[in-house]
Write a protein that holds these residues in place. Structure first.
Motif, PDB file in Angstrom:
ATOM      1  N   ALA A   1      -4.124  -0.591  -8.739  1.00 29.27           N
ATOM      2  CA  ALA A   1      -3.579  -1.958  -8.738  1.00 29.27           C
ATOM      3  C   ALA A   1      -4.277  -2.818  -9.791  1.00 29.27           C
ATOM      4  N   ARG A   2      -5.581  -2.662  -9.904  1.00 26.28           N
ATOM      5  CA  ARG A   2      -6.322  -3.444 -10.911  1.00 26.28           C
ATOM      6  C   ARG A   2      -5.943  -3.014 -12.323  1.00 26.28           C
ATOM      7  N   THR A   3      -5.833  -1.719 -12.542  1.00 24.09           N
ATOM      8  CA  THR A   3      -5.478  -1.223 -13.878  1.00 24.09           C
ATOM      9  C   THR A   3      -4.102  -1.725 -14.297  1.00 24.09           C
ATOM     10  N   ALA A   4      -3.178  -1.793 -13.334  1.00 21.91           N
ATOM     11  CA  ALA A   4      -1.826  -2.285 -13.622  1.00 21.91           C
ATOM     12  C   ALA A   4      -1.750  -3.803 -13.581  1.00 21.91           C
ATOM     13  N   GLU A   5      -2.911  -4.464 -13.397  1.00 28.85           N
ATOM     14  CA  GLU A   5      -3.005  -5.922 -13.293  1.00 28.85           C
ATOM     15  C   GLU A   5      -2.095  -6.460 -12.188  1.00 28.85           C
ATOM     16  N   ALA A   6      -2.041  -5.707 -11.073  1.00 28.26           N
ATOM     17  CA  ALA A   6      -1.263  -6.144  -9.909  1.00 28.26           C
ATOM     18  C   ALA A   6      -2.167  -6.743  -8.837  1.00 28.26           C
ATOM     19  N   TRP A   7      -3.453  -6.437  -8.887  1.00 22.41           N
ATOM     20  CA  TRP A   7      -4.360  -6.882  -7.831  1.00 22.41           C
ATOM     21  C   TRP A   7      -4.464  -8.410  -7.777  1.00 22.41           C
TER      22      TRP A   7
ATOM     23  N   GLN B   1       6.242  -8.766 -10.404  1.00 20.39           N
ATOM     24  CA  GLN B   1       5.381  -8.138  -9.398  1.00 20.39           C
ATOM     25  C   GLN B   1       5.865  -6.725  -9.077  1.00 20.39           C
ATOM     26  N   ARG B   2       7.173  -6.553  -8.970  1.00 17.55           N
ATOM     27  CA  ARG B   2       7.707  -5.215  -8.705  1.00 17.55           C
ATOM     28  C   ARG B   2       7.377  -4.266  -9.851  1.00 17.55           C
ATOM     29  N   GLN B   3       7.464  -4.773 -11.075  1.00 20.30           N
ATOM     30  CA  GLN B   3       7.185  -3.926 -12.237  1.00 20.30           C
ATOM     31  C   GLN B   3       5.725  -3.492 -12.265  1.00 20.30           C
ATOM     32  N   ARG B   4       4.825  -4.394 -11.908  1.00 23.18           N
ATOM     33  CA  ARG B   4       3.403  -4.040 -11.902  1.00 23.18           C
ATOM     34  C   ARG B   4       3.103  -3.026 -10.795  1.00 23.18           C
ATOM     35  N   LEU B   5       3.754  -3.178  -9.640  1.00 23.19           N
ATOM     36  CA  LEU B   5       3.563  -2.190  -8.575  1.00 23.19           C
ATOM     37  C   LEU B   5       4.099  -0.823  -8.996  1.00 23.19           C
ATOM     38  N   SER B   6       5.204  -0.820  -9.736  1.00 21.01           N
ATOM     39  CA  SER B   6       5.757   0.436 -10.218  1.00 21.01           C
ATOM     40  C   SER B   6       4.784   1.118 -11.167  1.00 21.01           C
ATOM     41  N   LEU B   7       4.144   0.334 -12.027  1.00 22.17           N
ATOM     42  CA  LEU B   7       3.150   0.881 -12.952  1.00 22.17           C
ATOM     43  C   LEU B   7       1.933   1.394 -12.179  1.00 22.17           C
ATOM     44  N   ALA B   8       1.498   0.630 -11.175  1.00 22.31           N
ATOM     45  CA  ALA B   8       0.363   1.067 -10.357  1.00 22.31           C
ATOM     46  C   ALA B   8       0.690   2.372  -9.625  1.00 22.31           C
ATOM     47  N   ARG B   9       1.912   2.493  -9.161  1.00 23.91           N
ATOM     48  CA  ARG B   9       2.348   3.702  -8.469  1.00 23.91           C
ATOM     49  C   ARG B   9       2.265   4.915  -9.392  1.00 23.91           C
TER      50      ARG B   9
ATOM     51  N   LEU C   1      -1.832 -12.687  -1.441  1.00 21.69           N
ATOM     52  CA  LEU C   1      -0.806 -12.595  -0.398  1.00 21.69           C
ATOM     53  C   LEU C   1      -1.468 -12.619   0.967  1.00 21.69           C
ATOM     54  N   PRO C   2      -0.813 -13.194   1.972  1.00 19.86           N
ATOM     55  CA  PRO C   2      -1.433 -13.338   3.302  1.00 19.86           C
ATOM     56  C   PRO C   2      -1.935 -12.024   3.890  1.00 19.86           C
ATOM     57  N   GLN C   3      -1.203 -10.946   3.674  1.00 22.26           N
ATOM     58  CA  GLN C   3      -1.591  -9.656   4.245  1.00 22.26           C
ATOM     59  C   GLN C   3      -2.054  -8.648   3.206  1.00 22.26           C
ATOM     60  N   GLY C   4      -2.257  -9.104   1.971  1.00 16.82           N
ATOM     61  CA  GLY C   4      -2.790  -8.230   0.944  1.00 16.82           C
ATOM     62  C   GLY C   4      -1.967  -6.964   0.766  1.00 16.82           C
ATOM     63  N   LEU C   5      -2.636  -5.806   0.794  1.00 19.77           N
ATOM     64  CA  LEU C   5      -1.968  -4.532   0.607  1.00 19.77           C
ATOM     65  C   LEU C   5      -0.984  -4.220   1.725  1.00 19.77           C
TER      66      LEU C   5
ATOM     67  N   ARG D   1       0.833  -1.206   0.000  1.00 18.45           N
ATOM     68  CA  ARG D   1       0.000   0.000   0.000  1.00 18.45           C
ATOM     69  C   ARG D   1       0.871   1.260   0.000  1.00 18.45           C
ATOM     70  N   ASP D   2       1.889   1.292   0.860  1.00 16.44           N
ATOM     71  CA  ASP D   2       2.768   2.461   0.945  1.00 16.44           C
ATOM     72  C   ASP D   2       3.458   2.730  -0.389  1.00 16.44           C
ATOM     73  N   ASN D   3       3.875   1.673  -1.063  1.00 17.52           N
ATOM     74  CA  ASN D   3       4.608   1.849  -2.310  1.00 17.52           C
ATOM     75  C   ASN D   3       3.710   2.298  -3.449  1.00 17.52           C
ATOM     76  N   ILE D   4       2.488   1.767  -3.530  1.00 18.70           N
ATOM     77  CA  ILE D   4       1.572   2.222  -4.588  1.00 18.70           C
ATOM     78  C   ILE D   4       1.198   3.686  -4.353  1.00 18.70           C
ATOM     79  N   ALA D   5       0.995   4.047  -3.082  1.00 27.42           N
ATOM     80  CA  ALA D   5       0.556   5.408  -2.745  1.00 27.42           C
ATOM     81  C   ALA D   5       1.720   6.376  -2.598  1.00 27.42           C
ATOM     82  N   TYR D   6       2.923   5.982  -3.015  1.00 24.45           N
ATOM     83  CA  TYR D   6       4.093   6.819  -2.778  1.00 24.45           C
ATOM     84  C   TYR D   6       3.951   8.197  -3.436  1.00 24.45           C
ATOM     85  N   GLY D   7       3.400   8.232  -4.634  1.00 24.44           N
ATOM     86  CA  GLY D   7       3.256   9.507  -5.332  1.00 24.44           C
ATOM     87  C   GLY D   7       2.025  10.286  -4.923  1.00 24.44           C
TER      88      GLY D   7
END
Length: 612
Positions: free
Chosen positions: A473-479, A504-512, A485-489, A454-460
């Motif tokens: 996250a859904r738009t970047a197909e990261a969801w 996974q890191r690349q998709r989070l970067s796109l979501a960010r 994952l056990p703890q999700g976001l 969550r912190d990393n997606i919301a960084y910007g």
């Protein structure tokens, strides 16, 4: 003669350290009241500290002379009254000494904490404003050592060394005044070793100064080695290079130890040498004063005061070794910190003018040229225009200048010639914050910060709610992978995202970048290091997010840019070809040859042309 020697020694041996001290005092001008208060408490504490020796001499005078003592002249007739008065006075002196010791320790230590925290913060904030060329020419370990170890060295000096230095000066002045009042002759004899002691202090300072500068350099090298090795631990393990890297670290560590050993060898020689000078002064007071007391030329109590105060006068000067040690380390460190603070900012944010709203996203490079000072690579006379809402793809060999154009767009560098514009506005005429808020960057080398998904997606966009984060996250197909994952976001990604796969890191970067919702999106080799499934997912995401947004893509995989509105081939810093996918295939140039290689239809001349 002695004064001339001392003056020349001070000037020649202390110039760099005192220049650093002057620069520090100039930097710390906002702390002047605190420094003044701490200094006054140190002075008063030392005056109280030397008073008991004087009282001992007065007490001896009372015992020997009784009704004829010095105290009797103050109205205390009997020896008993005189002793009681001295006892009360001693109580208040010790209480005063304790009080001001508490006060100077609190003031100096709090000053040390406040100054080191502010200096570290200022250094970090200044470093953030420096252009990328600075970081490309500096080791991250050296910067960490400057902001951490060097600042801590200054803190150590302020914690104890500054007070010690002040109290040595106060001791010499105050005790010297008492000596000259009681016996000018003995004062001259007692002060005779002081020029030698001070000369010795500055002599050792001159010798130790360069050695401690070398120590600071070596600790920076060691920090850099540790930082690089820990960051590259996977590579070290994969090449079974643990033993080799351990040996390289040992070499850096031994270099640091050896630099310290050379400095310690010089600083440790100070006390044994100075001790003999102190002995000469003490013996002069002891013997000459004793003879004068036996002849009746000197009061017995005064003789006792002089004997006790001789050690008070001379012995603290041996502390100059430790003080100078702390001072040299601190000034070497201070110079490095202030040098960092004085590195000029070449990419200046000298305006608050924002980009005209709403930002449409038209990007143009007008005859742009730029060369890196270190390599000479760059771009030459590049002119490109990306209409708002269009997708531009940049292709070319590694080092051709594609990423350089993106760095110029983000103003990581300024072009030497030409201009970069957004919606017709030169980007150097608008604020950096406004410029970079309008651009989302997804690079090949994804950097995730230690914390949760969550912190990393919301960084910007730190104030984004969960609904916006989930949508990005859904738009970047990261969801899809986040929800299992056990703890999700709230799942921790680890340092640099080490707990996630590359895709996974690349998709989070796109979501960010998507949550930032910029009108211009830059994808710098965003799919070069991912598997086919992740590439397909990112491609589907790009189709959805490219509407009403300017997208600039740098790609090696030509299959990812087939649908771009325009494809530009960059070769050796210049525009070699441009057009749509179909048009470039028809031209049968560099692009067509690379396409045939990647699709498996290459001919021998294609491979030869691309490799050449």
């Amino acid at each position: 003669m002695y004064s001339t020697i001392i003056k020349e020694s001070v000037v020649s041996s202390s110039a760099h350290s005192f220049q650093a001290l002057v620069r520090l005092l100039r930097y710390a001008k906002g702390y002047r009241r605190r420094i003044t208060a701490a200094t006054l408490c140190s002075i008063i504490n030392k005056l109280f500290d030397i008073a008991p020796e004087i009282l001992i001499g007065v007490a001896i005078d009372v015992v020997v002379n009784q009704e004829r003592s010095f105290v009797a002249r103050l109205g205390f007739d009997t020896p008993q009254e005189q002793i009681m008065m001295l006892a009360v006075l001693t109580f208040f002196i010790w209480a005063g000494e304790s009080l001001f010791e508490y006060l100077y320790q609190v003031l100096w230590r709090n000053l040390a904490q406040r100054l080191q925290a502010d200096m570290r913060q200022d250094a970090y904030e200044h470093a953030q404003r420096l252009d990328m060329a600075f970081f490309e020419s500096r080791s991250s370990g050296q910067l960490v050592a400057t902001m951490n170890d060097d600042v801590n060295q200054l803190e150590r000096f302020l914690d104890g060394g500054a007070n010690s230095l002040i109290q040595v000066v106060v001791t010499v002045v105050a005790v010297g005044a008492v000596f000259f009042v009681l016996s000018p002759l003995i004062a001259l004899l007692a002060f005779t070793p002081i020029p030698l002691i001070i000369w010795g202090a500055f002599y050792f300072q001159r010798k130790a100064g360069p050695l401690y500068s070398d120590v600071r350099e070596k600790v920076g090298d060691l920090a850099g080695r540790l930082s690089n090795n820990l960051s590259g631990i996977a590579t070290i393990k994969s090449f079974t290079s643990e033993a080799r890297e351990a040996e390289r670290l040992r070499e850096s560590s031994e270099a640091y130890v050896e630099a310290n050993r050379r400095a310690i060898r010089v600083s440790s020689a100070f006390i044994p040498v100075i001790r003999m000078a102190i002995l000469a002064g003490f013996l002069a007071t002891f013997t000459v004063g004793g003879m004068m007391a036996l002849r009746g030329d000197l009061n017995v109590g005064a003789y006792g005061v002089l004997v006790f105060l001789t050690q008070r006068l001379l012995w603290p000067l041996t502390g100059l070794a430790q003080v100078i040690d702390l001072f040299e380390r601190a000034m070497a460190s201070t110079k490095r910190i202030l040098d960092l603070l004085e590195v000029p900012i070449t990419i200046k944010d000298n305006t608050d003018t924002p980009l005209a709203m709403p930002v449409r996203g038209e990007v143009s490079f007008d005859s742009v040229s730029f060369r890196y000072a270190s390599s000479g690579a760059g771009v030459e006379d590049v002119s490109l225009t990306v209409p708002a809402g269009h997708t531009l793809a940049l292709v070319g060999a590694t080092g051709s200048g594609k990423s350089t154009l993106m760095k110029l767009l983000l103003r990581f560098y300024d072009p030497s010639h030409g201009q970069v514009r957004i919606d017709g506005q030169p980007i150097d005429s608008v604020g950096l914050n406004s410029l970079r808020q309008s651009i989302g960057l997804v690079s090949q080398d994804v950097y995730l910060f230690e914390g949760s998904i969550r912190d990393n997606i919301a960084y910007g966009k730190p104030d984004a709610d969960d609904a916006a984060i989930l949508d990005a996250a859904r738009t970047a197909e990261a969801w899809e992978f986040i929800q299992v994952l056990p703890q999700g976001l709230d799942t921790a990604v680890g340092e640099r995202g080490v707990r996630l796969s590359g895709g996974q890191r690349q998709r989070l970067s796109l979501a960010r970048a998507l949550l930032k919702d910029p009108p211009i999106l830059v994808l710098d080799e965003a799919t070069s290091a991912v598997d086919n499934e992740t590439e397909a997912a990112i491609q589907r995401s790009l189709k959805r997010i490219a509407h009403d947004r300017t997208v600039i893509m740098i790609a090696h995989r030509l299959s990812t840019i087939v649908e771009a509105d325009e494809i530009v081939v960059i070769d050796q810093g210049r525009v070699a070809e441009r057009g749509t996918h179909t048009e470039l295939l028809a031209e049968n140039g560099h692009y067509a040859a690379q396409w045939r290689v990647q699709t498996g239809r290459a001919q021998a001349e294609d491979v030869e042309a691309l490799s050449g």
